[in-house]
Design an enzyme around this catalytic site. Structure first.
Site, PDB file in Angstrom:
ATOM      1  N   GLY A  10       0.883  -1.248  -0.019  1.00 48.19           N
ATOM      2  CA  GLY A  10       0.062   0.089  -0.092  1.00 48.19           C
ATOM      3  C   GLY A  10       0.933   1.215   0.063  1.00 48.19           C
ATOM      4  N   GLY A  50      -9.717  17.797   6.175  1.00 47.74           N
ATOM      5  CA  GLY A  50      -8.636  17.889   6.935  1.00 47.74           C
ATOM      6  C   GLY A  50      -8.335  16.953   7.825  1.00 47.74           C
ATOM      7  CG  PHE A 115     -14.398  18.009  10.052  1.00 48.06           C
ATOM      8  CD1 PHE A 115     -14.039  19.159   9.403  1.00 48.06           C
ATOM      9  CD2 PHE A 115     -14.279  16.747   9.760  1.00 48.06           C
ATOM     10  CE1 PHE A 115     -13.581  18.734   8.048  1.00 48.06           C
ATOM     11  CE2 PHE A 115     -14.055  16.733   8.407  1.00 48.06           C
ATOM     12  CZ  PHE A 115     -13.765  17.689   7.641  1.00 48.06           C
ATOM     13  CD  GLN A 229     -18.284   7.979   8.697  1.00 47.99           C
ATOM     14  OE1 GLN A 229     -17.239   8.554   8.291  1.00 47.99           O
ATOM     15  NE2 GLN A 229     -18.354   8.358  10.182  1.00 47.99           N
ATOM     16  CG  HIS A 231     -19.677  12.233   3.940  1.00 47.81           C
ATOM     17  ND1 HIS A 231     -20.377  13.210   3.888  1.00 47.81           N
ATOM     18  CD2 HIS A 231     -18.265  12.536   4.525  1.00 47.81           C
ATOM     19  CE1 HIS A 231     -19.700  14.209   4.114  1.00 47.81           C
ATOM     20  NE2 HIS A 231     -18.554  13.932   4.565  1.00 47.81           N
ATOM     21  CG  LEU A 241     -16.841  13.664   0.550  1.00 51.65           C
ATOM     22  CD1 LEU A 241     -17.813  13.204   1.331  1.00 51.65           C
ATOM     23  CD2 LEU A 241     -15.276  13.666   0.978  1.00 51.65           C
ATOM     24  CD  GLU A 244     -18.141  16.047   8.750  1.00 49.17           C
ATOM     25  OE1 GLU A 244     -18.550  15.120   8.246  1.00 49.17           O
ATOM     26  OE2 GLU A 244     -17.546  16.188  10.020  1.00 49.17           O
ATOM     27  NE  ARG A 289     -18.050  12.539   8.272  1.00 51.18           N
ATOM     28  CZ  ARG A 289     -16.772  12.495   7.477  1.00 51.18           C
ATOM     29  NH1 ARG A 289     -16.181  11.153   7.442  1.00 51.18           N
ATOM     30  NH2 ARG A 289     -16.175  13.355   7.197  1.00 51.18           N
ATOM     31  CG  HIS A 357     -16.892   8.884   3.772  1.00 52.60           C
ATOM     32  ND1 HIS A 357     -16.494   9.376   2.390  1.00 52.60           N
ATOM     33  CD2 HIS A 357     -16.415   9.487   4.459  1.00 52.60           C
ATOM     34  CE1 HIS A 357     -15.397  10.102   2.681  1.00 52.60           C
ATOM     35  NE2 HIS A 357     -15.468  10.419   4.042  1.00 52.60           N
ATOM     36  NE  ARG A 392     -13.385   8.274   9.273  1.00 51.28           N
ATOM     37  CZ  ARG A 392     -13.371   9.234   8.196  1.00 51.28           C
ATOM     38  NH1 ARG A 392     -12.360  10.157   8.517  1.00 51.28           N
ATOM     39  NH2 ARG A 392     -13.920   9.602   7.118  1.00 51.28           N
ATOM     40  CG  ASN A 396     -10.344  11.539  14.855  1.00 44.53           C
ATOM     41  OD1 ASN A 396      -9.883  12.485  15.049  1.00 44.53           O
ATOM     42  ND2 ASN A 396     -11.253  10.866  15.595  1.00 44.53           N
ATOM     43  CB  SER A 397      -9.576   8.693   8.638  1.00 45.50           C
ATOM     44  OG  SER A 397      -9.091   7.935   7.773  1.00 45.50           O
TER      45      SER A 397
HETATM   46  C1  LIG Z   1     -13.567  11.387  -0.908  1.00 49.25           C
HETATM   47  C2  LIG Z   1     -12.774  11.203   0.201  1.00 49.25           C
HETATM   48  C3  LIG Z   1     -12.598  12.109   1.122  1.00 49.25           C
HETATM   49  C4  LIG Z   1     -11.896  11.956   2.406  1.00 49.25           C
HETATM   50  N1  LIG Z   1     -11.791  12.943   3.296  1.00 49.25           N
HETATM   51  C5  LIG Z   1     -10.953  12.936   4.577  1.00 49.25           C
HETATM   52  C6  LIG Z   1     -10.817  14.123   5.161  1.00 49.25           C
HETATM   53  O1  LIG Z   1     -11.004  15.005   5.008  1.00 49.25           O
HETATM   54  N2  LIG Z   1     -10.220  13.612   6.531  1.00 49.25           N
HETATM   55  C7  LIG Z   1     -10.150  12.187   6.836  1.00 49.25           C
HETATM   56  O2  LIG Z   1      -9.362  12.251   8.118  1.00 49.25           O
HETATM   57  N3  LIG Z   1     -10.542  11.477   6.119  1.00 49.25           N
HETATM   58  C8  LIG Z   1     -10.839  11.501   4.966  1.00 49.25           C
HETATM   59  N4  LIG Z   1     -11.001  10.448   4.104  1.00 49.25           N
HETATM   60  C9  LIG Z   1     -10.719   8.956   4.617  1.00 49.25           C
HETATM   61  C10 LIG Z   1      -9.307   9.003   4.122  1.00 49.25           C
HETATM   62  O3  LIG Z   1      -8.735   9.612   3.317  1.00 49.25           O
HETATM   63  C11 LIG Z   1      -8.730   7.278   4.036  1.00 49.25           C
HETATM   64  O4  LIG Z   1      -9.264   6.496   5.083  1.00 49.25           O
HETATM   65  C12 LIG Z   1      -7.328   7.139   4.004  1.00 49.25           C
HETATM   66  O5  LIG Z   1      -6.793   8.263   3.136  1.00 49.25           O
HETATM   67  C13 LIG Z   1      -6.950   5.781   3.665  1.00 49.25           C
HETATM   68  O6  LIG Z   1      -5.660   5.906   3.613  1.00 49.25           O
HETATM   69  P1  LIG Z   1      -4.876   4.462   3.570  1.00 49.25           P
HETATM   70  O7  LIG Z   1      -3.296   4.777   3.421  1.00 49.25           O
HETATM   71  O8  LIG Z   1      -5.319   3.174   4.453  1.00 49.25           O
HETATM   72  O9  LIG Z   1      -5.255   3.648   2.149  1.00 49.25           O
HETATM   73  P2  LIG Z   1      -5.219   4.515   0.436  1.00 49.25           P
HETATM   74  O10 LIG Z   1      -4.965   5.865   0.499  1.00 49.25           O
HETATM   75  O11 LIG Z   1      -6.774   4.158   0.040  1.00 49.25           O
HETATM   76  O12 LIG Z   1      -4.244   3.665  -0.012  1.00 49.25           O
HETATM   77  C14 LIG Z   1      -4.217   2.119  -0.247  1.00 49.25           C
HETATM   78  C15 LIG Z   1      -3.129   1.741  -1.087  1.00 49.25           C
HETATM   79  O13 LIG Z   1      -2.882   0.136  -0.994  1.00 49.25           O
HETATM   80  C16 LIG Z   1      -2.665  -0.129  -2.304  1.00 49.25           C
HETATM   81  N5  LIG Z   1      -3.332  -1.526  -2.625  1.00 49.25           N
HETATM   82  C17 LIG Z   1      -4.816  -1.765  -2.439  1.00 49.25           C
HETATM   83  N6  LIG Z   1      -4.800  -2.929  -2.512  1.00 49.25           N
HETATM   84  C18 LIG Z   1      -3.619  -3.749  -3.257  1.00 49.25           C
HETATM   85  C19 LIG Z   1      -3.246  -4.815  -3.567  1.00 49.25           C
HETATM   86  N7  LIG Z   1      -3.953  -5.923  -3.535  1.00 49.25           N
HETATM   87  N8  LIG Z   1      -1.739  -5.012  -3.920  1.00 49.25           N
HETATM   88  C20 LIG Z   1      -0.874  -3.848  -3.805  1.00 49.25           C
HETATM   89  N9  LIG Z   1      -1.379  -2.683  -3.540  1.00 49.25           N
HETATM   90  C21 LIG Z   1      -2.680  -2.562  -3.021  1.00 49.25           C
HETATM   91  C22 LIG Z   1      -3.212   1.112  -3.283  1.00 49.25           C
HETATM   92  O14 LIG Z   1      -2.399   0.915  -4.474  1.00 49.25           O
HETATM   93  C23 LIG Z   1      -2.818   1.936  -2.337  1.00 49.25           C
HETATM   94  O15 LIG Z   1      -1.627   2.638  -2.793  1.00 49.25           O
HETATM   95  C24 LIG Z   1     -11.535  10.730   2.672  1.00 49.25           C
HETATM   96  C25 LIG Z   1     -11.884   9.526   1.994  1.00 49.25           C
HETATM   97  C26 LIG Z   1     -12.552   9.625   0.812  1.00 49.25           C
HETATM   98  C27 LIG Z   1     -13.029   8.586  -0.073  1.00 49.25           C
END
Ligand SMILES: Cc1cc2nc3c(=O)[nH]c(=O)nc-3n(C[C@H](O)[C@H](O)[C@H](O)COP(=O)(O)OP(=O)(O)OC[C@H]3O[C@@H](n4cnc5c(N)ncnc54)[C@H](O)[C@@H]3O)c2cc1C
Length: 587
Positions: A10, A50, A115, A229, A231, A241, A244, A289, A357, A392, A396-397
């Site tokens: 990831g 944020g 938020f 969750q 949204h 989206l 918020e 939410r 979401h 959530r 916070n995420s």
């Molecule tokens: C539109 C949107 C807006 C958001 N806004 C906010 C916000 O303002 N504030 C907040 O706190 N949270 C927000 N969230 C939630 C937050 O952004 C996500 O929970 C967080 O970014 C997830 O990050 P991550 O690193 O866990 O995964 P991701 O950023 O989803 O990354 C996953 C990674 O895993 C890799 N991967 C997946 N499967 C495989 C596989 N089988 N093999 C190899 N690689 C793989 C992908 O290539 C990617 O690089 C938002 C979410 C969305 C969808």
């Protein structure tokens, strides 16, 4: 030779933060960073609003902890949230030092916005493209370390477990179609959430729960998976989206009568905004939410929604903020509304509806990111540590990716340093078997009659019908049955593309396989939890039942359906109470 010390699957916020932590801890450790897409295309890039961390004098750690625990309906592990809140500001300041352009107050200090569910303003932001700037900052920082070896566009299909330890992954190189060993003395899964299990979501197409399925198949339990969750403000049609932050900046929600309907619902006391220049002094729109999404369904039942091209909608109105504030604080909202809803929010209200979401549940980890399988760690949305409980709080995420990404990286580095070198031979053998499985199931098989898109659509529809905002025993059972049928039909799937180079159809079928696992676990966990808590609302069991269910659900892979067990919630200083927000807590 693909042998490393730590393998990170990831390249989103959590994966990059973990990789940097390992690189900084010990420059001699070799790190594989495996990502199915180029890291800057990870879903983190889409985050707008944020990231929360206490920074202002009017705020306190206690406040942030309590808001999160009550927002999560007491299913939050209190040791985890306490350390999260305390480590959050340092991580955010570290991001600043790495170049993250946090928005500023006129006096030059870091700006924060209100938020949902947060009693005080504590959400840091970089305009309304926070995730983009955070991911850029982490990505460019990761490039400084030559010990981080990128495997861009490699798809992990299996965890390699040998001698009772996780020692790498089998991964498909999309360019060549070859399945290879990527070995390491520890592995960190940071593959993000699984929003694509539902039909209508803010999530990018890559969020298919691969990592949850990888762990589940290696018999690692998935925790609290019934908590998904919605949204409250997605654009109809696309699911895009509307952050918020639009409500944080003073946007209000109105129904077909132009009425601010949230005043009719039990959201607790409206939030008193500290900023004297804020356009809305009391904001009920900043309730949690889950409650806001549920209010949509009630308005729909009362006939107070508005008929739109893509079904019923309500309105998010930001017109009173004025063009200047909209353009400086939420320019992306204006851009998205113009492009995807065909309206300019400076002059017209934005049509919105609830959309799937975020996954509160995920791979069960402790506060270091360790799972029950030695050598396997997880962080980010794929993991459940758990700081999000049953619901959530927005913002916070992104902070969770930093705090627990770093922790998981450090713990995985420590583990790797204490293990003997990897013996490749048995891992190679596992990959030969895995290759044969994939080839047999998808590339050489003839006579299959099922299509990927049919099974995927039916899966999403049954999830929305039975496991959506409101759930019942009958609806969940029907969804579980339907998913079992889809799993059987999946065995009969047929692909048109049998090639090796960038076979995206093969990737789609592997993703669907993972999504079916995740869907099944969500539905069965929801069926077993006979109470209503946070985002899990059972109309047949409308009350929260602490006696029986103040526990995390743990889904284990069984022979047929998942086996659901329970584990205690860690309660330290904050005994379970009534869920209120926007009020001063008694302690
Ligand atoms: C539109 C949107 C807006 C958001 N806004 C906010 C916000 O303002 N504030 C907040 O706190 N949270 C927000 N969230 C939630 C937050 O952004 C996500 O929970 C967080 O970014 C997830 O990050 P991550 O690193 O866990 O995964 P991701 O950023 O989803 O990354 C996953 C990674 O895993 C890799 N991967 C997946 N499967 C495989 C596989 N089988 N093999 C190899 N690689 C793989 C992908 O290539 C990617 O690089 C938002 C979410 C969305 C969808």
């Amino acid at each position: 030779m693909p042998v490393h010390d730590v393998v990170i699957v990831g390249g989103g916020g959590a994966g990059l933060r973990a990789a940097i932590a390992v690189a900084e801890k010990n420059p001699s450790l070799s790190i594989a960073l495996v990502s199915k897409v180029y890291p800057m295309r990870s879903h983190t890039v889409a985050a707008e609003g944020g990231a929360a961390a206490v920074i202002k004098d009017f705020d306190s750690f206690e406040n942030h902890i309590y808001d999160t625990i009550s927002g999560g309906d007491w299913l939050v592990d209190q040791d985890a949230i306490e350390l999260f809140v305390k480590e959050a500001p340092n991580e955010m300041i570290q991001m600043e030092h790495w170049g993250c352009p946090w928005s500023r107050e006129p006096d030059g200090t870091v700006a924060v916005r209100p938020f949902g569910g947060m009693k005080k303003e504590r959400t840091w932001f970089a305009s309304d493209k926070t995730g983009f700037h955070m991911l850029h900052t982490l990505f460019q920082t990761s490039l400084k370390y030559s010990s981080i070896v990128p495997y861009d566009e490699w798809f992990a299909t299996k965890l390699l477990v040998e001698d009772g330890r996780c020692q790498g992954v089998a991964a498909l190189d999309l360019r060549t179609g070859r399945l290879e060993v990527i070995a390491g003395r520890s592995v960190v899964i940071c593959t993000g959430g699984a929003g694509k299990v539902f039909p209508f979501t803010t999530n990018g197409a890559i969020k298919t729960g691969d990592g949850m399925s990888l762990a589940y198949r290696a018999r690692v339990p998935l925790k609290d998976m019934e908590f998904v969750q919605y949204h409250p403000t997605g654009l109809p049609g696309t699911g895009i989206l509307i952050t918020e932050a639009a409500r944080g900046e003073g946007g209000i929600l109105v129904n077909s009568e132009g009425y601010r309907y949230l005043q009719d619902y039990d959201l607790g006391t409206p939030l008193d905004v500290t900023d004297p220049n804020h356009p809305v002094k009391k904001s009920m729109e900043l309730g949690p939410r889950d409650r806001l999404s549920q209010a949509f369904i009630h308005e729909q039942k009362k006939g107070r929604t508005i008929k739109g091209k893509f079904g019923d909608v309500l309105h998010l109105d930001v017109r009173h903020l004025g063009e200047k504030r909209i353009d400086s604080k939420i320019p992306f909202v204006r851009e998205l509304a113009k492009k995807y809803a065909g309206i300019d929010p400076v002059y017209e209200p934005i049509p919105i509806r609830p959309v799937l979401h975020y996954f509160m549940g995920g791979i069960d980890t402790d506060i270091t990111g360790a799972t029950t399988l030695p050598g396997l760690y997880a962080a980010g949305e794929v993991a459940c540590v758990s700081i999000n409980g049953a619901n959530r709080l927005g913002s916070n995420s992104l902070t969770e990716l930093l705090v627990f990404g770093a922790r998981a990286g450090l713990a995985a580095a420590d583990f790797a340093l204490n293990q003997p070198p990897v013996d490749l031979a048995p891992l190679r053998k596992q990959v030969v078997d895995e290759d044969a499985r994939i080839t047999r199931a998808y590339l050489t098989k003839s006579g299959g009659t099922e299509r990927i898109s049919t099974i995927r659509t039916e899966m999403r529809d049954t999830m929305e019908e039975g496991a959506g905002i409101y759930r019942t025993d009958e609806g969940l059972k029907a969804t579980c049955d339907k998913l079992a049928e889809l799993r059987e039909r999946f065995a009969n799937i047929s692909l048109d593309d049998r090639s090796f180079t960038y076979n995206t159809e093969l990737i789609s079928v592997l993703e669907l396989d993972a999504m079916l696992d995740v869907a099944e676990v969500v539905a069965h966990s929801a069926l077993a939890r006979k109470e209503s808590r946070g985002s899990h609302q059972r109309t047949d069991f409308p009350k929260r039942d602490d006696e029986s269910y103040l526990r995390h659900s743990m889904a284990y892979r069984g022979e047929g359906s998942p086996r659901i067990d329970y584990k205690d919630v860690v309660i330290t200083r904050w005994p379970p109470g009534e869920r209120v927000y926007g009020q001063e807590q008694s302690k």
